[in-house]
Design an enzyme around this catalytic site. Structure first.
Site, PDB file in Angstrom:
ATOM      1  N   HIS A  52     -13.266 -14.068 -45.731  1.00 37.08           N
ATOM      2  CA  HIS A  52     -12.499 -13.122 -46.500  1.00 37.08           C
ATOM      3  C   HIS A  52     -11.457 -12.285 -45.407  1.00 37.08           C
ATOM      4  O   HIS A  52     -10.334 -12.204 -45.739  1.00 37.08           O
ATOM      5  CB  HIS A  52     -13.300 -12.036 -47.590  1.00 37.08           C
ATOM      6  CG  HIS A  52     -12.491 -11.066 -48.108  1.00 37.08           C
ATOM      7  ND1 HIS A  52     -11.480 -11.228 -48.764  1.00 37.08           N
ATOM      8  CD2 HIS A  52     -12.348  -9.658 -47.870  1.00 37.08           C
ATOM      9  CE1 HIS A  52     -10.736 -10.121 -49.122  1.00 37.08           C
ATOM     10  NE2 HIS A  52     -11.310  -9.166 -48.496  1.00 37.08           N
ATOM     11  N   GLU A  80     -17.319  -0.096 -45.212  1.00 42.75           N
ATOM     12  CA  GLU A  80     -17.845   0.126 -46.558  1.00 42.75           C
ATOM     13  C   GLU A  80     -19.181  -0.831 -46.694  1.00 42.75           C
ATOM     14  O   GLU A  80     -20.018  -0.550 -47.347  1.00 42.75           O
ATOM     15  CB  GLU A  80     -16.926  -0.440 -47.563  1.00 42.75           C
ATOM     16  CG  GLU A  80     -17.121   0.471 -48.846  1.00 42.75           C
ATOM     17  CD  GLU A  80     -16.055   0.078 -50.028  1.00 42.75           C
ATOM     18  OE1 GLU A  80     -15.164  -0.387 -49.518  1.00 42.75           O
ATOM     19  OE2 GLU A  80     -16.433   0.612 -51.268  1.00 42.75           O
ATOM     20  N   ASP A  81     -19.291  -1.843 -45.925  1.00 45.79           N
ATOM     21  CA  ASP A  81     -20.239  -3.071 -46.188  1.00 45.79           C
ATOM     22  C   ASP A  81     -21.268  -2.949 -45.048  1.00 45.79           C
ATOM     23  O   ASP A  81     -22.175  -3.982 -45.123  1.00 45.79           O
ATOM     24  CB  ASP A  81     -19.593  -4.379 -46.490  1.00 45.79           C
ATOM     25  CG  ASP A  81     -18.437  -4.419 -47.885  1.00 45.79           C
ATOM     26  OD1 ASP A  81     -18.753  -3.495 -48.535  1.00 45.79           O
ATOM     27  OD2 ASP A  81     -17.809  -5.293 -48.031  1.00 45.79           O
ATOM     28  N   ASP A 263      17.018 -22.036 -67.995  1.00 46.58           N
ATOM     29  CA  ASP A 263      17.057 -21.941 -66.835  1.00 46.58           C
ATOM     30  C   ASP A 263      15.705 -21.398 -65.967  1.00 46.58           C
ATOM     31  O   ASP A 263      15.626 -20.416 -65.464  1.00 46.58           O
ATOM     32  CB  ASP A 263      18.442 -20.797 -66.361  1.00 46.58           C
ATOM     33  CG  ASP A 263      17.845 -19.492 -67.299  1.00 46.58           C
ATOM     34  OD1 ASP A 263      17.033 -19.674 -68.234  1.00 46.58           O
ATOM     35  OD2 ASP A 263      18.616 -18.455 -67.033  1.00 46.58           O
TER      36      ASP A 263
END
Ligand code: MN
Length: 731
Positions: A52, A80-81, A263
């Site tokens: 990621h 955070e992780d 279009d």
């Protein structure tokens, strides 16, 4: 593709972009650092987590962001992780990278929950306000883009939620940043999860029409390429389907089926210079008929997000309408990468992006300014005023709605912004889950919960700290309303006192106060009295609005007078006027007659018109004195010898007695001069003096005070003269 292979691609691009060896080295360091930290973590797709951040970095390297942003891309999820401390990032990669990583982490904590469009706008602003650094938004957009690309691994309900958020928040953000490519991809991906049927229908049809599209473009090229070459222009002409989401919007907007959409193809012409853009436009218009009203010159007038291009629609090959965009390579890059491309151009020019803050400032300012929804000037001014939102605070309700409040706003402002009833009933507040003082100054991102009680009422001291007009107005209003009965009573009494009870009652009966209330935007007479009672309006304002309709039953002609002149006892504070029929003057007995709508008319007690007045309408009044410092008018009739120069003598006699002549009417009948003179004088004594002086003149036969009515004066005089004539004739 493994994360290592992906990283090799990134590295290759960095080399192509001529990044310094040191830069490439530190990017590599970031990759290895992140890989180690995310070791053993997996995404929902069961891929190693490191994929990621590497994919996010890959998106950003294509946007050619600066090296620090790229490093931050690898590290964006580690605070955070993982257990990593900020100090470690700072030590290894420096302050700037740390603040970028912290910025993204902070933003990821914001959860957008509301479905309201207005909320979305606030949320985007909050986002910008909290990001501080525009590069944080680049990071966040890249992060979101990769998450959207891998959304199929998520549970269905999460897909919907994330897709909705992407469409409401992130795609518009990308648009404001001018990042057309990111915006289009985010929109298409969101559509795929929000309206899968429509999405796949459009995708299928677009691919079916691919051959047709390519033919159209080829026909167009065939038609104009010779001229383009002859003009020495090096142009790249491509035809591509518009992105799915824009086709979807068009179908929805025009309520038409796909095959009726003509279009969906946009032809794009990219040239080297601005001058060539206009030349190509001319060439195209000479070959294909332009559709009126479709030409837009975004070169002369760039969009707010700095997008530039010429847009036109023509009747293209095979007589089908075709949209054409013409732009330079640089404009193209800005259209695709927006602010990121600007960043780059700036960086090239100045070695280092040391003016980065200037640039981002102007961009953020533009982002605020640019909003199609901002239809009116006020919004525009306000948005410019917001600047970097430094004078604004965005705070959340527990439901996730974002409220924008001015700087220094308190929970009470917040409560009143939700609803005035919430405001009125506030007894306390929790900010981020903790009980807070009601005068606490809120900061961006605070989650505010208002504690209410049904029996609570606003407190006057709140006015000392609330900063929103809304709150202070509502608090004041509450105090007004809740003493309503009292205020009505005060207002009514004041007005009654000013007008006198008789007149007041009369007006009230006629509905005059109701009328005035409406005129002054009050709902009822009572509201008007209440407003007077608590000082929102004044006696003068109300009295000035009192209509003076023509009297119907009472035919007196009166000259109105300001009620403030206190020359008559018994009429204090009342509206009154002097009857023209008898023109009373101080010193002679008078009587008041209550009229329907003009207050009281003052008559001489011997006035003949009083014969027809009901006694109950008469008021006992008297002059306050003979010297009131004011003047009064009355009319006298002088009969004289028909002699030259008599008028001059009369005028002199009048003036000698400190009296003004306001009008004079001279006639001659059977050798008798008849002179009617309107006099302006102070009291009955003066009138007597004038009369005596006139009578003393040798050629004056008689002097009489007469009764007239101003409007009927002419008629009456005519009648009189006729009568006189008749009488004379009879004689
Ligand atoms: Mn992420």
């Amino acid at each position: 593709m493994s994360d290592l292979e992906l990283f090799e691609e990134i590295k290759q691009k960095l080399i192509e972009q001529n990044r310094s060896k040191e830069d490439i080295k530190s990017v590599e360091k970031a990759y290895h650092f992140a890989k180690k930290l995310h070791e053993g973590q997996y995404r929902v797709s069961e891929e190693p987590y490191i994929i990621h951040p590497v994919q996010v970095a890959k998106i950003l390297v294509d946007l050619k962001v600066d090296t620090h942003t790229l490093i931050a891309a690898f590290l964006h999820d580690i605070l955070e992780d993982t257990q990593t401390q900020p100090e470690e990032i700072k030590e290894l990669f420096g302050d700037d990278v740390l603040s970028l990583v912290q910025g993204v982490t902070k933003l990821s904590k914001l959860k957008f929950k509301s479905n309201e469009e207005r909320q979305a706008e606030n949320f985007r602003r909050l986002f910008i306000a909290m990001a501080n650094d525009i590069r944080v938004i680049f990071l966040k957009l890249a992060d979101r883009l990769h998450n959207m690309r891998t959304l199929n691994f998520m549970a269905a309900n999460k897909q919907q939620k994330i897709a909705r958020e992407t469409l409401d928040i992130f795609a518009p953000l990308a648009n404001r940043l001018g990042m057309g490519k990111v915006k289009a991809e985010l929109e298409d991906l969101a559509l795929r999860y929000l309206e899968p049927d429509k999405y796949f229908e459009i995708a299928q049809l677009v691919s079916q029409k691919k051959a047709e599209r390519e033919q159209t473009v080829q026909l167009l090229i065939d038609k104009i390429s010779k001229d383009v070459k002859a003009a020495g222009i090096n142009a790249q002409i491509t035809g591509r389907a518009k992105h799915y989401y824009s086709i979807y919007c068009k179908m929805k907007r025009q309520n038409i089926a796909f095959h009726d959409l003509y279009d969906i193809t946009a032809v794009r012409v990219i040239v080297d210079s601005e001058k060539e853009c206009y030349e190509v436009l001319g060439l195209i218009h000479s070959q294909f008929k332009p559709i009126p009203g479709r030409f837009k010159d975004y070169i002369a007038m760039p969009k707010g997000n700095l997008y530039q291009s010429l847009h036109t629609s023509v009747i293209g090959p095979r007589s089908k309408p075709l949209e054409v965009q013409i732009r330079t390579w640089q404009m193209h890059e800005i259209a695709e990468y927006g602010v990121a491309a600007h960043w780059r151009y700036k960086e090239k020019g100045s070695e280092k992006a040391d003016n980065a803050s200037d640039l981002q400032f102007s961009w953020m300012r533009k982002m605020v300014e640019y909003d199609k929804e901002m239809a009116n000037a006020t919004d525009f001014v306000n948005s410019v005023k917001l600047d970097l939102f430094s004078d604004q605070v965005f705070a959340f309700t527990p439901n996730g709605d974002v409220l924008d409040l001015p700087k220094d706003a308190t929970p009470v402002d917040f409560a009143y912004r939700i609803h005035s009833d919430v405001g009125h009933r506030t007894i306390g507040a929790k900010v981020n889950g903790r009980i807070a003082q009601l005068d606490t100054k809120l900061v961006n991102g605070d989650i505010v919960e208002i504690l209410t009680s049904k029996t609570q009422a606003p407190r006057l001291d709140w006015l000392n700290f609330v900063v929103t007009k809304q709150a202070s107005q509502k608090i004041k209003q509450w105090f007004k309303k809740n003493n309503r009965e009292e205020h009505i009573e005060i207002g009514r009494t004041n007005l009654e006192h000013e007008l006198t009870k008789t007149v007041f009652d009369e007006y009230q009966k006629q509905g005059e106060f109701e009328k005035i209330a409406k005129q002054m935007n009050y709902i009822s007479e009572e509201d008007l009295f209440a407003a007077l009672g608590y000082g929102e309006t004044t006696l003068n304002k109300i009295i000035n609005k009192i209509q003076k309709p023509k009297e119907k039953s009472v035919e007196f002609r009166t000259s109105t007078r300001k009620k403030s002149e206190k020359d008559i006892i018994g009429l204090e504070g009342m509206m009154y006027s002097f009857a023209k029929c008898c023109s009373p003057i101080p010193g002679e007995p008078i009587v008041g007659v209550v009229t329907r709508s003009k207050g009281v008319t003052v008559h001489r007690i011997d006035c003949k018109t009083l014969e027809n007045i009901e006694p109950e309408r008469m008021m006992d009044i008297q002059w306050a004195g003979t010297n009131t410092n004011k003047t009064y008018t009355t009319t006298i009739r002088v009969e004289t010898a028909d002699k030259l120069g008599i008028l001059k003598d009369i005028i002199a006699a009048v003036s000698d007695n400190n009296t003004n002549i306001i009008n004079a009417n001279v006639k001659s009948r059977n050798n008798v001069g008849i002179i009617e003179i309107g006099l302006e004088l102070d009291n009955i004594e003066t009138l007597k003096k004038v009369t005596n002086c006139l009578q003393a003149l040798p050629d004056v036969f008689s002097v009489k005070r007469i009764q007239t009515s101003s409007q009927n004066k002419q008629n009456k005089q005519n009648n009189k003269s006729k009568n006189n004539g008749k009488n004379k004739n009879k004689k």
